[in-house]
Design a protein around this motif. Structure first.
Motif, short mmCIF file in Angstrom:
data_model
loop_
_atom_site.label_atom_id
_atom_site.label_comp_id
_atom_site.label_asym_id
_atom_site.label_seq_id
_atom_site.Cartn_x
_atom_site.Cartn_y
_atom_site.Cartn_z
N ALA A 106 0.89 -1.14 0.08
CA ALA A 106 -0.08 0.01 -0.09
C ALA A 106 0.73 1.21 -0.07
CB ALA A 106 -0.91 0.01 1.25
N SER A 107 0.29 2.36 -0.58
CA SER A 107 1.05 3.61 -0.71
C SER A 107 0.14 4.70 -0.55
CB SER A 107 2.03 3.66 -1.84
OG SER A 107 1.33 3.58 -3.02
N GLY A 108 0.29 5.80 -0.12
CA GLY A 108 -0.56 7.09 -0.37
C GLY A 108 -1.28 7.09 0.63
N LEU A 109 -1.26 6.28 1.79
CA LEU A 109 -2.04 6.37 3.09
C LEU A 109 -1.16 6.32 4.33
CD1 LEU A 109 -4.21 3.09 3.22
CD2 LEU A 109 -2.04 3.51 2.15
N THR A 110 -1.81 6.55 5.50
CA THR A 110 -1.23 6.26 6.69
C THR A 110 -1.42 4.81 7.20
OG1 THR A 110 -1.14 8.54 7.28
CG2 THR A 110 -0.82 6.86 9.10
N PHE A 111 -0.70 3.96 6.77
CA PHE A 111 -1.08 2.27 6.64
C PHE A 111 -1.58 1.87 7.99
CE2 PHE A 111 -1.12 -1.57 4.75
CZ PHE A 111 -0.83 -2.70 5.64
N SER A 112 -1.01 2.19 9.07
CA SER A 112 -1.21 1.85 10.17
C SER A 112 -2.66 2.17 11.01
CB SER A 112 -0.20 2.15 11.52
OG SER A 112 -0.02 3.48 11.45
N THR A 113 -3.18 3.03 10.22
CA THR A 113 -4.63 3.67 10.70
C THR A 113 -5.74 3.15 9.93
OG1 THR A 113 -4.54 5.57 9.23
CG2 THR A 113 -3.36 5.94 11.38
N TYR A 114 -5.48 2.28 9.08
CA TYR A 114 -6.57 1.48 8.04
C TYR A 114 -6.51 0.03 8.48
CZ TYR A 114 -6.93 5.43 5.16
OH TYR A 114 -7.14 6.86 4.72
N ILE A 115 -7.78 -0.43 8.16
CA ILE A 115 -8.15 -1.89 8.22
C ILE A 115 -7.86 -2.39 7.06
CG2 ILE A 115 -10.11 -3.70 8.37
CD1 ILE A 115 -11.20 -1.68 10.28
N MET A 116 -7.21 -3.58 6.73
CA MET A 116 -7.12 -4.28 5.59
C MET A 116 -7.61 -5.53 5.37
SD MET A 116 -4.88 -1.99 4.39
CE MET A 116 -4.26 -2.98 2.81
N ALA A 117 -7.98 -5.78 4.08
CA ALA A 117 -8.90 -6.95 4.03
C ALA A 117 -8.57 -7.61 2.62
CB ALA A 117 -10.36 -6.61 4.19
N TRP A 118 -8.89 -8.95 2.59
CA TRP A 118 -8.71 -9.46 1.23
C TRP A 118 -10.22 -10.02 1.13
CZ3 TRP A 118 -4.45 -9.88 -1.72
CH2 TRP A 118 -3.55 -9.58 -1.04
N PHE A 119 -10.53 -9.78 -0.28
CA PHE A 119 -11.84 -10.29 -1.01
C PHE A 119 -11.66 -11.29 -2.03
CE2 PHE A 119 -15.41 -7.95 0.81
CZ PHE A 119 -14.88 -6.99 1.72
N THR B 35 -7.16 -5.73 11.60
CA THR B 35 -7.29 -4.35 12.14
C THR B 35 -6.00 -3.81 12.25
OG1 THR B 35 -6.99 -5.28 14.72
CG2 THR B 35 -9.24 -4.85 13.75
N TRP B 36 -5.90 -2.61 12.56
CA TRP B 36 -4.83 -1.63 12.45
C TRP B 36 -3.58 -2.25 13.04
CZ3 TRP B 36 -9.22 -0.97 15.41
CH2 TRP B 36 -10.23 -0.31 15.02
N SER B 37 -3.21 -2.53 14.17
CA SER B 37 -2.08 -2.87 14.71
C SER B 37 -2.12 -4.66 14.54
CB SER B 37 -2.16 -2.76 16.16
OG SER B 37 -3.12 -3.89 16.84
N GLY B 38 -3.03 -5.26 13.83
CA GLY B 38 -2.93 -6.84 13.70
C GLY B 38 -3.48 -7.42 15.08
N SER B 39 -4.11 -6.76 15.88
CA SER B 39 -4.33 -7.42 16.99
C SER B 39 -5.56 -8.35 16.81
CB SER B 39 -4.65 -6.62 18.33
OG SER B 39 -5.69 -5.48 17.92
N SER B 40 -6.39 -7.97 15.89
CA SER B 40 -7.50 -8.70 15.62
C SER B 40 -7.68 -9.14 13.96
CB SER B 40 -8.91 -7.86 16.01
OG SER B 40 -9.04 -7.73 17.32
N THR B 41 -8.04 -10.36 13.99
CA THR B 41 -8.29 -11.06 12.48
C THR B 41 -9.65 -11.67 12.33
OG1 THR B 41 -7.25 -12.87 13.13
CG2 THR B 41 -5.98 -11.37 12.21
N ARG C 2 -13.51 1.71 8.40
CA ARG C 2 -14.87 1.32 8.92
C ARG C 2 -14.62 0.04 9.78
NH1 ARG C 2 -20.27 0.94 5.63
NH2 ARG C 2 -19.44 3.30 5.34
N TYR C 3 -14.82 0.06 11.13
CA TYR C 3 -14.71 -1.09 12.06
C TYR C 3 -15.81 -1.78 12.26
CZ TYR C 3 -13.28 -3.71 15.81
OH TYR C 3 -12.81 -4.99 16.80
N ASN C 4 -15.85 -3.18 12.11
CA ASN C 4 -17.11 -3.96 12.53
C ASN C 4 -16.59 -5.00 13.56
OD1 ASN C 4 -18.87 -5.85 12.47
ND2 ASN C 4 -19.78 -5.50 10.54
N SER C 5 -16.86 -4.88 14.70
CA SER C 5 -16.31 -5.80 15.62
C SER C 5 -16.77 -7.18 15.53
CB SER C 5 -16.70 -5.12 17.07
OG SER C 5 -18.35 -5.22 17.16
N ARG C 6 -17.82 -7.46 14.71
CA ARG C 6 -18.25 -8.76 14.40
C ARG C 6 -17.52 -9.40 13.18
NH1 ARG C 6 -24.34 -7.69 13.41
NH2 ARG C 6 -23.56 -5.90 12.30
#
Length: 126
Positions: free
Chosen positions: A24-37, A52-58, A101-105
């Motif tokens: 990724a580039s062009g963003l503050t990576f650590s503040t974004y949720i990342m996903a695969w579809f 999630t941002w720090s990798g603590s939740s998957t 957008r964070y979804n705890s579920r």
């Protein structure tokens, strides 16, 4: 602007492994949720995994739980998808996505993410 570039796709036999990367580039990576579809021919794009941002939740789709692992390296602005025990039904184009957008579920949909990569092909033969 935000750019996501996937790599690591290819062809593999059933039972094999692949590791996808998304830089990724062009963003503050650590503040974004990342996903695969992924999207198979003739099917809708479906959620695979998110981190999630720090990798603590998957979070994982039931279809890949126990076989796929998502991880991230915030120092390298990169997210990974380790795919083991691959099945023919895993064949698809895999997309990296990012959003805030964070979804705890862990119930994520394509509309939750504003930025997408171009996709990388994964083909699993039986």
């Amino acid at each position: 602007q935000v750019q996501l570039v996937e790599s690591g796709g290819g062809s593999v036999q059933a039972g094999g492994s692949l590791r996808l990367s998304c830089a990724a580039s062009g963003l503050t990576f650590s503040t974004y949720i990342m996903a695969w579809f992924r999207q198979a021919p003739g099917k809708e794009r479906e959620f695979v995994a998110a981190i999630t941002w720090s990798g603590s939740s998957t979070y994982y789709a039931d279809s890949v739980k126990g076989r796929f692992t998502i991880s991230r390296d915030n120092a390298k602005n990169t997210v990974y998808l380790q795919m083991n025990s691959l099945k023919p039904e895993d064949t698809a184009v895999y997309y990296c996505a990012t959003g805030t957008r964070y979804n705890s579920r862990g119930s994520y949909y394509p509309s939750d993410f504003g930025y997408w990569g171009q996709g990388t092909h994964v083909t699993v033969s039986s």
